[in-house]
Design a protein around this motif. Sequence first.
Motif, short mmCIF file in Angstrom:
data_model
loop_
_atom_site.label_atom_id
_atom_site.label_comp_id
_atom_site.label_asym_id
_atom_site.label_seq_id
_atom_site.Cartn_x
_atom_site.Cartn_y
_atom_site.Cartn_z
N GLY A 3 0.83 -1.20 0.00
CA GLY A 3 0.00 0.00 0.00
C GLY A 3 0.86 1.25 0.00
O GLY A 3 2.08 1.20 0.18
N LYS A 4 0.23 2.38 -0.20
CA LYS A 4 0.93 3.66 -0.21
C LYS A 4 0.67 4.40 1.09
O LYS A 4 -0.42 4.33 1.64
N THR A 5 1.68 5.11 1.56
CA THR A 5 1.49 5.95 2.73
C THR A 5 0.77 7.23 2.33
O THR A 5 0.66 7.55 1.13
N TYR A 6 0.33 7.97 3.32
CA TYR A 6 -0.30 9.27 3.08
C TYR A 6 0.58 10.13 2.18
O TYR A 6 0.12 10.75 1.23
N ASP A 7 1.88 10.16 2.48
CA ASP A 7 2.82 11.03 1.76
C ASP A 7 2.99 10.61 0.30
O ASP A 7 3.33 11.45 -0.53
N ALA A 8 2.77 9.35 -0.01
CA ALA A 8 2.97 8.86 -1.37
C ALA A 8 1.72 9.00 -2.25
O ALA A 8 1.81 8.84 -3.47
N LEU A 9 0.60 9.31 -1.65
CA LEU A 9 -0.65 9.46 -2.41
C LEU A 9 -0.79 10.91 -2.86
O LEU A 9 -0.74 11.83 -2.04
N LEU A 10 -0.98 11.11 -4.14
CA LEU A 10 -1.05 12.45 -4.70
C LEU A 10 -2.49 12.80 -5.07
O LEU A 10 -3.17 12.02 -5.75
N GLU A 11 -2.94 13.95 -4.62
CA GLU A 11 -4.30 14.38 -4.93
C GLU A 11 -4.47 14.46 -6.45
O GLU A 11 -3.63 15.01 -7.16
N GLY A 12 -5.53 13.85 -6.94
CA GLY A 12 -5.82 13.85 -8.37
C GLY A 12 -5.32 12.61 -9.10
O GLY A 12 -5.78 12.33 -10.21
N GLU A 13 -4.41 11.86 -8.51
CA GLU A 13 -3.89 10.68 -9.21
C GLU A 13 -4.96 9.60 -9.30
O GLU A 13 -5.80 9.45 -8.43
N THR A 14 -4.91 8.87 -10.42
CA THR A 14 -5.81 7.73 -10.61
C THR A 14 -4.96 6.47 -10.69
O THR A 14 -3.98 6.41 -11.43
N ILE A 15 -5.37 5.48 -9.91
CA ILE A 15 -4.67 4.19 -9.86
C ILE A 15 -5.56 3.17 -10.56
O ILE A 15 -6.70 2.97 -10.17
N THR A 16 -5.03 2.54 -11.59
CA THR A 16 -5.75 1.47 -12.28
C THR A 16 -5.30 0.16 -11.67
O THR A 16 -4.10 -0.16 -11.67
N HIS A 17 -6.24 -0.58 -11.12
CA HIS A 17 -5.91 -1.83 -10.44
C HIS A 17 -5.82 -2.98 -11.45
O HIS A 17 -6.70 -3.12 -12.31
#
Length: 150
Positions: A3-17
């Motif tokens: 998983g990603k930490t809070y710091d690694a998650l960027l507002e607006g990014e889309t993750i395709t699973h």
Amino acid sequence: MTGKTYDALLEGETITHALRRTVTETDNLTFCVFTHNPQPLHLDAEYAVGTEFGRIVVNGLYTFSLMVGASVGDTTLGTLVANLGYDAVAMPAPVFLGDTLRFETQVIERRESRSRPDAGIVVFEHRAFNQGDQLVCRCRRTALMRREAA
């Protein structure tokens, strides 16, 4: 931990699973049994044929749970402190037995926690699509996420 930490998650990014799932009759039946849901639209083919759908509709809570579960490995696995809530759940189209679902998550908002300096709050929008790229489920999930160690 993937998983990603809070710091690694960027507002607006889309993750395709990468995870995709073809929904089976066993999936739907088992979920209905586990949750004590006897709705004939989900379980009775003869009943379902007489509805506007003409066939069994997969339990919407199964679709919702699958959508959120499919996101965990890429978002919150090992980095989640707690889920704070689910909002704006919508199921704009039915899911049928045999449909293959794909999933994506967008980071809608992120903010530092005022009470927990080791965590931040992230709002995810999860989306599920069928094999025809039709949106079948979406929701917003608010999560308290670990921050990277200082």
